[in-house]
Scaffold this motif. Structure first.
Motif, PDB file in Angstrom:
ATOM      1  N   SER A   1       0.822  -1.214   0.000  1.00 30.03           N
ATOM      2  CA  SER A   1       0.000   0.000   0.000  1.00 30.03           C
ATOM      3  C   SER A   1       0.857   1.266   0.000  1.00 30.03           C
ATOM      4  O   SER A   1       0.530   2.244  -0.658  1.00 30.03           O
ATOM      5  N   LYS A   2       1.989   1.189   0.688  1.00 31.53           N
ATOM      6  CA  LYS A   2       2.834   2.392   0.748  1.00 31.53           C
ATOM      7  C   LYS A   2       3.441   2.701  -0.611  1.00 31.53           C
ATOM      8  O   LYS A   2       3.306   3.793  -1.158  1.00 31.53           O
TER       9      LYS A   2
ATOM     10  N   HIS B   1       4.614   6.770 -13.511  1.00 27.37           N
ATOM     11  CA  HIS B   1       3.298   7.326 -13.172  1.00 27.37           C
ATOM     12  C   HIS B   1       2.894   8.398 -14.172  1.00 27.37           C
ATOM     13  O   HIS B   1       1.751   8.440 -14.622  1.00 27.37           O
TER      14      HIS B   1
ATOM     15  N   ASP C   1       4.196  11.834  -2.203  1.00 25.58           N
ATOM     16  CA  ASP C   1       3.188  10.841  -2.560  1.00 25.58           C
ATOM     17  C   ASP C   1       2.435  11.312  -3.803  1.00 25.58           C
ATOM     18  O   ASP C   1       2.735  12.375  -4.354  1.00 25.58           O
ATOM     19  N   VAL C   2       1.493  10.491  -4.262  1.00 29.98           N
ATOM     20  CA  VAL C   2       0.825  10.823  -5.519  1.00 29.98           C
ATOM     21  C   VAL C   2       0.031  12.122  -5.450  1.00 29.98           C
ATOM     22  O   VAL C   2      -0.305  12.707  -6.484  1.00 29.98           O
ATOM     23  N   ASP C   3      -0.241  12.573  -4.228  1.00 26.27           N
ATOM     24  CA  ASP C   3      -0.952  13.844  -4.102  1.00 26.27           C
ATOM     25  C   ASP C   3      -0.009  15.023  -3.925  1.00 26.27           C
ATOM     26  O   ASP C   3      -0.438  16.156  -3.733  1.00 26.27           O
TER      27      ASP C   3
ATOM     28  N   ALA D   1       2.586   1.873  -3.386  1.00 29.08           N
ATOM     29  CA  ALA D   1       1.593   2.159  -4.426  1.00 29.08           C
ATOM     30  C   ALA D   1       1.296   3.647  -4.526  1.00 29.08           C
ATOM     31  O   ALA D   1       0.979   4.165  -5.589  1.00 29.08           O
ATOM     32  N   SER D   2       1.428   4.348  -3.392  1.00 27.76           N
ATOM     33  CA  SER D   2       1.012   5.748  -3.417  1.00 27.76           C
ATOM     34  C   SER D   2       2.183   6.712  -3.242  1.00 27.76           C
ATOM     35  O   SER D   2       2.019   7.915  -3.232  1.00 27.76           O
ATOM     36  N   GLN D   3       3.403   6.132  -3.099  1.00 30.42           N
ATOM     37  CA  GLN D   3       4.567   6.982  -2.874  1.00 30.42           C
ATOM     38  C   GLN D   3       5.494   6.997  -4.091  1.00 30.42           C
ATOM     39  O   GLN D   3       5.613   5.998  -4.788  1.00 30.42           O
TER      40      GLN D   3
ATOM     41  N   TYR E   1       3.251  -1.669  -9.255  1.00 34.31           N
ATOM     42  CA  TYR E   1       4.264  -1.149  -8.320  1.00 34.31           C
ATOM     43  C   TYR E   1       4.966  -2.263  -7.552  1.00 34.31           C
ATOM     44  O   TYR E   1       5.948  -2.020  -6.864  1.00 34.31           O
TER      45      TYR E   1
ATOM     46  N   ASP F   1       9.245   5.099 -10.286  1.00 30.93           N
ATOM     47  CA  ASP F   1       7.840   5.288  -9.877  1.00 30.93           C
ATOM     48  C   ASP F   1       7.251   6.556 -10.480  1.00 30.93           C
ATOM     49  O   ASP F   1       6.168   6.567 -11.046  1.00 30.93           O
ATOM     50  N   TYR F   2       8.021   7.628 -10.264  1.00 29.02           N
ATOM     51  CA  TYR F   2       7.529   8.951 -10.619  1.00 29.02           C
ATOM     52  C   TYR F   2       7.353   9.093 -12.135  1.00 29.02           C
ATOM     53  O   TYR F   2       6.330   9.562 -12.617  1.00 29.02           O
TER      54      TYR F   2
END
Lengths: 364, 364, 364, 364
Positions: free
Chosen positions: D96-97, D112, D306-308, D99-101, D120, D108-109
């Protein structure tokens, strides 16, 4: 995007618009050591050239090709061969109509939707004038294939509208303005064309191409089959709407016992396959046939629309071929030569060598 | 060499022999975000699967496809999609004859000359079994095209030997084992096939494929024309000997005034072009037609030779399709889907954007 | 074979020998609608042109480029752009020596073994003169990237032999003949070059190139990574022996805690990655650096052999750059532009759209 | 799009995610007649495999490769070789971590921003696990090159962080867990790595690769130069930030008289060129060197978002290589083998034959 290159190892890339400054092409991958001069290409270019009889467009295009690179002291060096034909017959005329109208069955409409802008003069990039460079490039392939492998590629017009050539006499092909191998049909074709020209209409045609002396083993099966690449190459010629290899559409009604080409120690007993089995050459002649549509540039008015969607009446006044198929024979030969050349260069046999098999069987 | 990849941006690469361990494929270039599961492919695979009626081979192939990569939490990720079908029906049998014989009209002879060695079991790589992976890959393209662009691709058998479907009723296509859209011809086809099976012979067929909802502007002119790529794709299907787009070979006898598809503000008045003008889609339905030869694997003996050049009598005892065309409809649909998908991804319009035009004209 | 094309969707194919009739290139895949004229290319060509200071070769090459196709009424049409530079400064001279000798560290020896024949005049195809067409093609890519995406690509000489530029002041780059961004080092470079010229020797150099404003998401991972394609493009420039992205070889001695570019909501805190993560642009500036070897055409004699294997003393008397790196800045910029352009055209995001992300993070 | 294929005639296409069902690859273009079994690949796979010493990740990956096609009775048939490695060590864990970081210096970045979605788990497609298939494919190329052409490709670790190997003793390379050719430096490397592991940090490395026995004449000049393709191939390996051929970046400070490799009838007197002149092999050993960055998966916390867009502290708890360079030697060898194989198959000499020159000169 892109899409102006054909061939993976013998790559032909072309540029040029019908009424632009020049047509050109780069042949990348021609092996070194081939004797080559402008004359080798000019011969084929002259066969495609318009204005050689009253049955083709009376436009004058010198179509004189210049070799700009890749040839040194009369031989290819293995580096890219740059070719150029300067456009000479660019009549300045009023293009305002064609600029805003979509003529029926022309590429105007689809180019407009794809690109938003287009060089509308004389059809721009979509003009069959582009095929001149294919003929020039094909001449290089053809010379190599002939000298190195003994492959001979020849085409002919096998049908002009309703008139079919019934006899294949290669000696006749260059004795008439139609590339027709059946001398007995030439007068009929002449009067048919004269009537058509008077009418202002146009007609379709069928061209056959044959490559003899192709060794077995050329072609990469599955997607890059020899026949699939050939279909690609031939369908890419302007106005072509159908491609057949060997028996072609006739095979629909053939039974297996009839279609299968039986083999004896003396050779194949027929060639319904057209020289390709499983995508690979069998040593028999490669035989292909194409259908060319009638040109849509007619003096007889047709319904079209303009860029705003309003109806317009389209009348073409320029100098156009009433049967584009007539001049297509050298183009079809060129494309077959390019395909065979590319597959010869791609071919690697056992242990990665280029041994090309001597066929066990005689050719039919 | 190589040649097992089709498509420039939506690339499908396949591997696998008829009687080997497995068939597989990599789809490279599928955009991310498409909902995808095995079921999406299985539906089309089942339509191609043998043994679904007495008119096709009774071989049992489960043809169960597994997605090995490229899909995460039910959606494509943009990374390559690996697909696998394990071979299950590999009857162990005596291959000694086929190993040393060249069967007429098979790829044995040409593969032998190309490669020196070959996996002769069940035709090895040249078997039509390879097309299963095309169907699986095509299903992915088809789903994208349908969901994203509203494109619908459908095929049907339009002729089986001498019997032509005369009515095109899409609802009938899946109501009979032939993919025949003309219900009235099905009984005739059934008895024809029964007689053929009894005889031990085989027959050719014609398949038509139509893509509706294709926006104008797809296709890269000159060599990578939409129709040229389509001809390539369709001719690469086993047993195909001819490809037509639109009017196809009929255009030979058409006059320009008949062939040209006139346009009015309400739409095109005909579709002889088959939806492609100058190599670019016009917004009309893309229409193609292919001829499939009769299979050459027959119980009736035929003349062949062995690897030493001696004459042999070849009799095929295996389980073979008396009309390979019957199962070809899903394959032709798949190849058309792959071509359209590839051209959609290649397309870049004005300023490099992907704007796909809304057609000015209604579709015919 | 072949190998004279770079780029998959923005494809640049070049031809031409140093002392042949002309250099040319075809740019296939430039989107329609871009305002383009010869001046756009000439500006960059002039920066590469020899003879602009005493520190480069005194050969005169006008390098005047002509657009032959693909541009209509001042805008690109989406069709291939044909470019031509006629060679003007072809001094007739005695080539008998160079024809039969292999000069140390030249391509003579390897070309001879590959092709058997070669155009030895001025290095033929292996001459750096070929890069003129790269610069012309790069100018098209650069204009598109700048106008459409706001990407700016700039290069500079960061080291000339032992002399390193220590300050990066972009305003200085075009104020001196070296493309040196550190004004304080220019006098040192001048005297170094003067001494070198007197000696008859040559020296290597380092060029850095930076692309700013690149959106995140460009590059196709695994083999067609943005940085891998960049390495390909840059290493294909004559004389280049090394390519770095971001920290480059310095990363060998970096610890992970030092190398990793940390991110905060305000942006990346460093750019050791050089703007590429996992082969895909991150939105940070793309930073690359190349090493160019010293030219091997020297007045100082060197040991070589002739085509028969006999030892010869080689002395080059022509007009050569004592530091080929000096003129390489525009070439490196051009290749970076071509790579980015190609990847922009290849990029398709979610659902196949071309949305290019706005970076979440500020650029460092 | 696409981008998962390397090589024009020897084409390697890979698929698979780190924690997906399987990794796979298709080798298209391997010539027929090569004896090949899983063992040929397993040997190299085992050298890359993690968990063989305390200095690499302790993940267990069996990495057992299966040949699914293209090999019949122990020999390649010329048809595509399908390879599969099923993933076995897929620990189910909480993602979960991750996935959103966005972890610093990970893909990742950028993934995305390119794809919108991503697998991920364990880095998905961007994981170095993908290189297993490169090693398998490289083993095929390597076997062919060795048996057919006598080419030997070997690599070694030449620098680990600050510690440089100073002696090149090939016999030592496989005597230690680092692929270090200098036995005297191994203890130093061991304690350096132990300290590093304790710290929780990571370090970069340099790998050199050498191909001996390469005949002169391989490589297609201009864009597909042998060294440019090599740079492409090597830069495409995960974590690589720099590529050198021959003298590499050292050539910046070399004078021409020093850099140019003089030739005598007995051979070249040096090899600063690294075996490539004008993009074509010279017959000298091909020498390349790469820089690998330190892994960014660290126990020591780093700043990410994170994704936000909110700041997060990233700590990696998994089993990671403190020096990814250690296991990179077989990958670099594999990529060099694939490049040479592809260029061998592309090469066509005078008259289109594949004659590969015997070097006039001895090798240095």
């Amino acid at each position: 995007m892109s899409g102006n290159t054909f061939g993976k190892l013998f790559s032909v890339t072309t540029f040029g618009e019908s009424h632009g400054a020049a047509l050109g092409c780069i042949i990348d991958g021609c092996p070194p050591g081939l004797a080559l001069s402008e004359e080798d290409m000019q011969r084929d270019l002259d066969r495609r050239k318009p204005g050689t009889s009253r049955h083709t467009t009376q436009r004058r295009e010198a179509d004189e090709v210049r070799i700009l690179s890749g040839v040194f002291e009369g031989k290819t060096t293995g580096t890219p061969i740059g070719l150029l034909i300067e456009n000479t017959d660019q009549r300045s005329k009023d293009y305002s109509k064609i600029a805003s109208q979509f003529r029926p069955a022309h590429a105007d409409y689809s180019y407009h939707h794809k690109y938003g802008v287009r060089d509308y003069r004389g059809g721009g990039r979509s003009s069959a004038r582009e095929t001149a460079m294919r003929v020039a490039a094909g001449a290089v392939a053809r010379k190599f294939l002939e000298q190195r492998l003994g492959i001979r590629i020849r085409g002919y017009l096998s049908q002009l509208g309703p008139i079919k050539a019934e006899v294949l006499d290669w000696d006749q092909v260059h004795q008439n303005p139609f590339f027709c191998p059946d001398a007995s049909k030439v007068p009929e074709m002449e009067s048919y064309m004269d009537a058509l020209r008077k009418e202002g209409d146009s007609i379709g045609a069928r061209i056959n191409v044959v490559a003899e002396g192709v060794p077995p083993g050329l072609g990469e099966p599955i997607f890059d089959r020899l026949d699939a690449d050939l279909a690609h190459a031939l369908m890419s010629i302007n106005a072509v709407k159908g491609v057949e290899v060997g028996a072609g559409f006739a095979c629909i009604e053939q039974k297996g016992t009839e279609h299968r080409d039986e083999m004896t120690p003396e050779g194949f007993l027929s060639n319904h396959a057209g020289g390709v089995l499983g995508g690979i050459s069998s040593g028999q002649p490669i035989v292909a046939s194409i259908a060319l549509k009638p040109t849509s540039s007619l003096r007889l008015p047709g319904r079209g629309i303009d860029v705003d969607g309003n109806p317009v009446e389209v009348v073409t006044t320029g100098r156009h071929d009433p049967c584009v198929g007539i001049r297509a024979t050298p183009i079809a030969e060129a494309m077959m030569a390019i395909v065979l050349m590319d597959h010869y260069l791609r071919h690697r046999g056992q242990n990665g060598d280029v041994v090309v098999s001597t066929p066990v069987l005689g050719q039919l």
